[in-house]
Design a protein around this motif. Sequence first.
Motif, PDB file in Angstrom:
ATOM      1  N   GLN A   1      44.510  34.774  29.696  1.00  0.00           N
ATOM      2  CA  GLN A   1      44.701  34.344  31.082  1.00  0.00           C
ATOM      3  C   GLN A   1      44.647  35.560  31.998  1.00  0.00           C
ATOM      4  O   GLN A   1      45.109  36.640  31.637  1.00  0.00           O
ATOM      5  CB  GLN A   1      46.055  33.643  31.240  1.00  0.00           C
ATOM      6  N   PHE A   2      44.106  35.359  33.199  1.00  0.00           N
ATOM      7  CA  PHE A   2      43.939  36.417  34.187  1.00  0.00           C
ATOM      8  C   PHE A   2      44.528  35.977  35.516  1.00  0.00           C
ATOM      9  O   PHE A   2      44.676  34.780  35.771  1.00  0.00           O
ATOM     10  CB  PHE A   2      42.444  36.719  34.392  1.00  0.00           C
ATOM     11  N   LYS A   3      44.835  36.941  36.372  1.00  0.00           N
ATOM     12  CA  LYS A   3      45.352  36.621  37.707  1.00  0.00           C
ATOM     13  C   LYS A   3      44.304  35.894  38.537  1.00  0.00           C
ATOM     14  O   LYS A   3      44.614  35.016  39.318  1.00  0.00           O
ATOM     15  CB  LYS A   3      45.811  37.887  38.437  1.00  0.00           C
ATOM     16  N   LYS A   4      43.041  36.299  38.363  1.00  0.00           N
ATOM     17  CA  LYS A   4      41.942  35.689  39.112  1.00  0.00           C
ATOM     18  C   LYS A   4      41.101  34.835  38.166  1.00  0.00           C
ATOM     19  O   LYS A   4      40.647  35.317  37.123  1.00  0.00           O
ATOM     20  CB  LYS A   4      41.054  36.766  39.747  1.00  0.00           C
ATOM     21  N   LYS A   5      40.896  33.581  38.545  1.00  0.00           N
ATOM     22  CA  LYS A   5      40.127  32.666  37.704  1.00  0.00           C
ATOM     23  C   LYS A   5      38.709  33.189  37.437  1.00  0.00           C
ATOM     24  O   LYS A   5      38.177  33.032  36.343  1.00  0.00           O
ATOM     25  CB  LYS A   5      40.070  31.290  38.349  1.00  0.00           C
TER      26      LYS A   5
END
Length: 182
Positions: free
Chosen positions: A69-73
């Motif tokens: 998972q990342f902060k920005k999609k």
Amino acid sequence: MKTIYFILLISFAGLSAKAQSIAVSKNASISFFSSTVVEDIEGKSNTANSALDLKTGNIIFKVMNTSFQFKKKLMQEHFNENYMESNTYPFSEFKGKIIDPVDFNKDGNYTLSVEGTLNIHGVTKTCQSKVNLVIDKGIISAKSVFRIKIADYKIKVPSIVFKNVAESVEVRVSAVYQPKTI
């Protein structure tokens, strides 16, 4: 994920005569961090699986690349489609061994060496690192950091974003192991 867990256990079943010598972590954490002057990129997964053979020190970690998972999609999309090619290479895996002697029945804090092979993006490379092990009343916690060069794993960075992605990435691994009966 249950399939991965089962495969990990089966792979260790042949290595150990007694089931109580296997410890497992179903929700191990793996993260990576890339830092440049342009931006920092961090991906995290808390769904990795790991098994540790308490007799031999053999250890295995396996994570689905799409679980990061990342902060920005958009970063997550680029990670899976452009860099990791997760449809072609769905998993990353470490298989290795804790090479320093340790008594897993004795409580304490230990700094040990681990070495093995890391498979990322279909490329397997030998690597080694230190592992911090805490043993407390039969519960084993392990943390390690690997520094990898993305070019070593044939991960291509498009020239348009070359300054956004570091050449070396820090991979952090953390797991809490419980004894497992097969």
